[in-house]
Design a protein around this motif. Structure first.
Motif, PDB file in Angstrom:
ATOM      1  N   GLY A  50      39.378 -20.726   4.859  1.00  0.00           N
ATOM      2  CA  GLY A  50      38.902 -22.065   5.170  1.00  0.00           C
ATOM      3  C   GLY A  50      39.662 -22.578   6.368  1.00  0.00           C
ATOM      4  O   GLY A  50      40.364 -21.813   7.044  1.00  0.00           O
ATOM      5  N   GLY A  51      39.530 -23.883   6.628  1.00  0.00           N
ATOM      6  CA  GLY A  51      40.181 -24.468   7.784  1.00  0.00           C
ATOM      7  C   GLY A  51      41.699 -24.374   7.692  1.00  0.00           C
ATOM      8  O   GLY A  51      42.378 -24.246   8.708  1.00  0.00           O
ATOM      9  N   SER A  53      43.505 -22.530   5.081  1.00  0.00           N
ATOM     10  CA  SER A  53      44.056 -21.579   4.119  1.00  0.00           C
ATOM     11  C   SER A  53      43.345 -20.233   4.203  1.00  0.00           C
ATOM     12  O   SER A  53      42.264 -20.131   4.777  1.00  0.00           O
ATOM     13  CB  SER A  53      43.906 -22.133   2.704  1.00  0.00           C
ATOM     14  OG  SER A  53      42.537 -22.188   2.367  1.00  0.00           O
ATOM     15  N   ILE A  55      42.400 -16.897   1.504  1.00  0.00           N
ATOM     16  CA  ILE A  55      42.319 -16.605   0.067  1.00  0.00           C
ATOM     17  C   ILE A  55      42.326 -15.085  -0.116  1.00  0.00           C
ATOM     18  O   ILE A  55      41.508 -14.376   0.481  1.00  0.00           O
ATOM     19  CB  ILE A  55      41.061 -17.248  -0.563  1.00  0.00           C
ATOM     20  CG1 ILE A  55      41.204 -18.778  -0.563  1.00  0.00           C
ATOM     21  CG2 ILE A  55      40.899 -16.834  -2.028  1.00  0.00           C
ATOM     22  CD1 ILE A  55      40.726 -19.491   0.592  1.00  0.00           C
ATOM     23  N   LYS A  69      45.259 -18.641  -3.042  1.00  0.00           N
ATOM     24  CA  LYS A  69      44.984 -19.471  -1.861  1.00  0.00           C
ATOM     25  C   LYS A  69      46.313 -19.828  -1.208  1.00  0.00           C
ATOM     26  O   LYS A  69      47.135 -20.516  -1.809  1.00  0.00           O
ATOM     27  CB  LYS A  69      44.227 -20.730  -2.304  1.00  0.00           C
ATOM     28  CG  LYS A  69      43.960 -21.719  -1.178  1.00  0.00           C
ATOM     29  CD  LYS A  69      42.980 -22.804  -1.616  1.00  0.00           C
ATOM     30  CE  LYS A  69      42.756 -23.832  -0.529  1.00  0.00           C
ATOM     31  NZ  LYS A  69      41.692 -24.771  -0.827  1.00  0.00           N
ATOM     32  N   GLU A 115      41.620 -18.869 -10.832  1.00  0.00           N
ATOM     33  CA  GLU A 115      40.720 -17.887 -11.456  1.00  0.00           C
ATOM     34  C   GLU A 115      39.824 -17.322 -10.354  1.00  0.00           C
ATOM     35  O   GLU A 115      39.486 -18.032  -9.391  1.00  0.00           O
ATOM     36  CB  GLU A 115      39.878 -18.540 -12.561  1.00  0.00           C
ATOM     37  CG  GLU A 115      38.899 -19.579 -12.068  1.00  0.00           C
ATOM     38  CD  GLU A 115      37.984 -20.125 -13.164  1.00  0.00           C
ATOM     39  OE1 GLU A 115      37.392 -19.342 -13.928  1.00  0.00           O
ATOM     40  OE2 GLU A 115      37.868 -21.369 -13.231  1.00  0.00           O
ATOM     41  N   LEU A 117      36.396 -15.994  -8.807  1.00  0.00           N
ATOM     42  CA  LEU A 117      34.951 -16.185  -9.007  1.00  0.00           C
ATOM     43  C   LEU A 117      34.188 -15.097  -8.244  1.00  0.00           C
ATOM     44  O   LEU A 117      34.100 -15.131  -7.010  1.00  0.00           O
ATOM     45  CB  LEU A 117      34.521 -17.582  -8.525  1.00  0.00           C
ATOM     46  CG  LEU A 117      34.792 -18.762  -9.471  1.00  0.00           C
ATOM     47  CD1 LEU A 117      34.276 -18.463 -10.864  1.00  0.00           C
ATOM     48  CD2 LEU A 117      36.237 -19.157  -9.570  1.00  0.00           C
ATOM     49  N   ASN A 121      30.893 -18.012  -2.887  1.00  0.00           N
ATOM     50  CA  ASN A 121      30.478 -19.419  -2.815  1.00  0.00           C
ATOM     51  C   ASN A 121      28.965 -19.572  -2.679  1.00  0.00           C
ATOM     52  O   ASN A 121      28.255 -18.651  -2.280  1.00  0.00           O
ATOM     53  CB  ASN A 121      31.259 -20.163  -1.727  1.00  0.00           C
ATOM     54  CG  ASN A 121      30.832 -19.793  -0.325  1.00  0.00           C
ATOM     55  OD1 ASN A 121      29.646 -19.831   0.000  1.00  0.00           O
ATOM     56  ND2 ASN A 121      31.795 -19.424   0.520  1.00  0.00           N
ATOM     57  N   LYS A 167      30.404 -29.733  -0.740  1.00  0.00           N
ATOM     58  CA  LYS A 167      29.526 -28.911   0.112  1.00  0.00           C
ATOM     59  C   LYS A 167      29.357 -27.556  -0.569  1.00  0.00           C
ATOM     60  O   LYS A 167      30.145 -27.197  -1.460  1.00  0.00           O
ATOM     61  CB  LYS A 167      30.113 -28.750   1.514  1.00  0.00           C
ATOM     62  CG  LYS A 167      31.484 -28.118   1.556  1.00  0.00           C
ATOM     63  CD  LYS A 167      31.999 -28.031   2.994  1.00  0.00           C
ATOM     64  CE  LYS A 167      33.391 -27.433   3.037  1.00  0.00           C
ATOM     65  NZ  LYS A 167      33.949 -27.320   4.373  1.00  0.00           N
ATOM     66  N   SER A 169      29.955 -24.539   0.298  1.00  0.00           N
ATOM     67  CA  SER A 169      31.022 -23.525   0.347  1.00  0.00           C
ATOM     68  C   SER A 169      32.194 -23.901  -0.560  1.00  0.00           C
ATOM     69  O   SER A 169      33.094 -23.091  -0.772  1.00  0.00           O
ATOM     70  CB  SER A 169      31.499 -23.293   1.786  1.00  0.00           C
ATOM     71  OG  SER A 169      32.034 -24.481   2.302  1.00  0.00           O
ATOM     72  N   ASN A 170      32.184 -25.117  -1.103  1.00  0.00           N
ATOM     73  CA  ASN A 170      33.193 -25.501  -2.089  1.00  0.00           C
ATOM     74  C   ASN A 170      32.670 -25.397  -3.518  1.00  0.00           C
ATOM     75  O   ASN A 170      33.275 -25.911  -4.455  1.00  0.00           O
ATOM     76  CB  ASN A 170      33.707 -26.923  -1.810  1.00  0.00           C
ATOM     77  CG  ASN A 170      34.666 -26.943  -0.628  1.00  0.00           C
ATOM     78  OD1 ASN A 170      35.242 -25.910  -0.286  1.00  0.00           O
ATOM     79  ND2 ASN A 170      34.827 -28.096  -0.001  1.00  0.00           N
ATOM     80  N   ASP A 183      38.500 -26.594  -3.966  1.00  0.00           N
ATOM     81  CA  ASP A 183      39.010 -27.219  -2.748  1.00  0.00           C
ATOM     82  C   ASP A 183      39.188 -28.741  -2.868  1.00  0.00           C
ATOM     83  O   ASP A 183      38.358 -29.519  -2.405  1.00  0.00           O
ATOM     84  CB  ASP A 183      38.088 -26.883  -1.558  1.00  0.00           C
ATOM     85  CG  ASP A 183      38.716 -27.317  -0.243  1.00  0.00           C
ATOM     86  OD1 ASP A 183      39.849 -27.825  -0.274  1.00  0.00           O
ATOM     87  OD2 ASP A 183      38.063 -27.157   0.803  1.00  0.00           O
TER      88      ASP A 183
HETATM   89  N1  LIG Z   1      38.868 -18.738  -6.773  1.00  0.00           N
HETATM   90  C1  LIG Z   1      38.143 -18.115  -5.844  1.00  0.00           C
HETATM   91  N2  LIG Z   1      37.446 -16.987  -6.139  1.00  0.00           N
HETATM   92  C2  LIG Z   1      36.698 -16.378  -5.188  1.00  0.00           C
HETATM   93  N3  LIG Z   1      36.579 -16.810  -3.908  1.00  0.00           N
HETATM   94  C3  LIG Z   1      37.251 -17.926  -3.562  1.00  0.00           C
HETATM   95  C4  LIG Z   1      38.062 -18.636  -4.502  1.00  0.00           C
HETATM   96  N4  LIG Z   1      38.592 -19.709  -3.883  1.00  0.00           N
HETATM   97  C5  LIG Z   1      38.127 -19.693  -2.623  1.00  0.00           C
HETATM   98  N5  LIG Z   1      37.330 -18.623  -2.412  1.00  0.00           N
HETATM   99  C6  LIG Z   1      36.623 -18.284  -1.148  1.00  0.00           C
HETATM  100  O1  LIG Z   1      37.360 -18.824  -0.048  1.00  0.00           O
HETATM  101  C7  LIG Z   1      36.583 -19.837   0.634  1.00  0.00           C
HETATM  102  C8  LIG Z   1      37.489 -20.943   1.135  1.00  0.00           C
HETATM  103  O2  LIG Z   1      38.134 -21.580   0.034  1.00  0.00           O
HETATM  104  P1  LIG Z   1      38.566 -23.116   0.071  1.00  0.00           P
HETATM  105  O3  LIG Z   1      37.354 -23.973   0.336  1.00  0.00           O
HETATM  106  O4  LIG Z   1      39.333 -23.443  -1.146  1.00  0.00           O
HETATM  107  O5  LIG Z   1      39.512 -23.101   1.378  1.00  0.00           O
HETATM  108  P2  LIG Z   1      39.859 -24.338   2.364  1.00  0.00           P
HETATM  109  O6  LIG Z   1      40.889 -23.855   3.351  1.00  0.00           O
HETATM  110  O7  LIG Z   1      40.263 -25.507   1.526  1.00  0.00           O
HETATM  111  O8  LIG Z   1      38.471 -24.582   3.069  1.00  0.00           O
HETATM  112  P3  LIG Z   1      37.937 -25.859   3.915  1.00  0.00           P
HETATM  113  O9  LIG Z   1      37.867 -25.386   5.323  1.00  0.00           O
HETATM  114  O10 LIG Z   1      36.602 -26.146   3.316  1.00  0.00           O
HETATM  115  O11 LIG Z   1      38.924 -26.976   3.684  1.00  0.00           O
HETATM  116  C9  LIG Z   1      35.529 -20.286  -0.400  1.00  0.00           C
HETATM  117  O12 LIG Z   1      34.375 -20.803   0.215  1.00  0.00           O
HETATM  118  C10 LIG Z   1      35.243 -18.972  -1.129  1.00  0.00           C
HETATM  119  O13 LIG Z   1      34.352 -18.161  -0.379  1.00  0.00           O
END
Ligand SMILES: Nc1ncnc2c1ncn2[C@@H]1O[C@H](COP(=O)(O)OP(=O)(O)OP(=O)(O)O)[C@@H](O)[C@H]1O
Length: 342
Positions: A50-51, A53, A55, A69, A115, A117, A121, A167, A169-170, A183
């Motif tokens: 994501g922006g 982080s 994962i 994450k 956990e 998934l 997304n 959204k 993707s969350n 998120d």
């Molecule tokens: N628990 C999980 N299991 C499987 N995939 C995950 C999990 N958590 C996150 N992901 C994948 O990583 C992506 C980014 O996660 P997340 O939205 O938490 O990061 P972010 O850095 O907060 O993103 P944003 O840019 O929206 O702030 C998700 O869209 C998903 O594809």
């Protein structure tokens, strides 16, 4: 991954030899960065980003799959990590991603063990070129489960939580395509949800950098005040995506789904049930077989989306009202609501 690893500072002073400890909530607190490396087999498999982080695939208790994450290392992003951690420690709901553990050096570095998934997304599921089409039944179920998660943070948590970035993707999907909201890095808790962010220019009353394109409530963009109905706006856009199979924002065409759907949405709001079937079906995802979608269910989904993205935030329905409308009008959801109220 390379980019991420460049950003993280591996500070040896943060590494201690303390063993992980399981807290009262059942969440494991890891005290050493070495533990984080072990959990992810040295960050060997990136599964999402994501922006702020990255994962990684992780192994929890030696065998179960989990997702780790890792927030980009910086003092300001540490606050985002801490906010998400504090919120996840308070939340327990079947449609919200579960926190299994965390690492926190109290300065710059933090990681959340979540956990895993396996279906990724919702955005990828709906818009990737894969031949596998998400059936209508799953789409209505996801809408219902998502609104239950929102109802939980809005109504059943004290102080209340506004997610702030609803959204597709969350929205993560488990092996049965059940939804889990994730998120919470943009969330607002209690009274902080009423505070204008520091990026707000008082002269122009314009928020300079907020939200995700296609999902951000225009009212929030004008005022900078995060209210619960801002989450309902994001939810309405996700419902439109579920119905149409179209992206909330197409960078290629510079087009927003709310604008594409606007003429139909206006008609839905004006004529509700009397709107012609053919007209309503025009917005339906063409990959769905016509007879797999009940017209009344389609109208209900569109009606809910229309009310949620309405211009006047105070007229938007609450999450509880949407959950009720969906169960009353989509028979397959009524058995799901039996387990409600967790
Ligand atoms: N628990 C999980 N299991 C499987 N995939 C995950 C999990 N958590 C996150 N992901 C994948 O990583 C992506 C980014 O996660 P997340 O939205 O938490 O990061 P972010 O850095 O907060 O993103 P944003 O840019 O929206 O702030 C998700 O869209 C998903 O594809």
């Amino acid at each position: 991954m390379a980019c991420f690893l460049n950003c993280v500072r591996f500070d040896v002073s943060t590494t201690t030899t303390d063993k992980p400890r399981i807290e009262g909530s059942g969440v494991t607190c890891y005290n050493s960065w070495d533990d984080v490396e072990t959990l992810t087999s040295n960050f060997s498999r990136l599964i999402g980003s994501g922006g702020y982080s990255s994962i990684y695939m992780a192994r929890f208790s030696g065998s179960d799959k989990a997702a780790l994450k890792v927030h980009v290392s910086s003092h300001s992003l540490y606050q985002v990590f801490r906010l998400e951690l504090d919120i996840l420690l308070r939340l327990q709901h079947p449609n919200i991603v579960k926190l299994l553990g965390y690492f926190d050096d109290s300065e710059e570095n933090g990681a959340l063990l979540l956990e895993y998934l396996p279906q990724g997304n919702l955005q990828e599921k709906l818009h990737s070129s894969s031949k596998q089409v998400l059936p209508w039944r799953n789409r209505t179920t996801i809408a219902f489960q998502l609104v239950q998660a929102i109802e939980h943070i809005h109504e059943k948590c004290t102080p209340q939580i506004v997610h702030g970035d609803i959204k597709s993707s969350n929205v993560l999907l488990d092996k049965n395509f059940d939804c889990k909201l994730c998120d919470f890095g943009s969330a607002k808790v209690g009274f902080s949800s009423m505070v204008q962010p520091p990026t707000m220019s008082t002269r122009s009353r314009q928020v300079k950098m907020v939200g995700s394109p296609g999902y951000t409530d225009p009212h929030y963009l004008k005022t900078g005040i995060a209210l619960k109905n801002m989450d309902m706006y994001g939810f309405g856009v996700v419902v439109l995506e579920l119905v149409s199979g179209k992206e909330a924002f197409s960078a290629e065409r510079g087009e927003m789904l709310v604008h594409i759907a606007a003429p139909l949405i206006r008609e839905v709001l004006d004529s509700s049930v009397n709107i012609a079937e053919d007209k309503v079906r025009q917005l339906l995802d063409p990959r769905l077989a016509r007879d797999s979608v009940d017209i009344d269910e389609l109208k209900t989904m569109l009606n809910v989306a229309a009310l949620c993205i309405g211009n006047s935030p105070s007229l938007r329905p609450s999450a509880a009202q949407v959950a009720e409308t969906l169960t009353q009008n989509i028979p397959s959801l009524s058995f799901l609501s039996c387990g409600k109220g967790i």
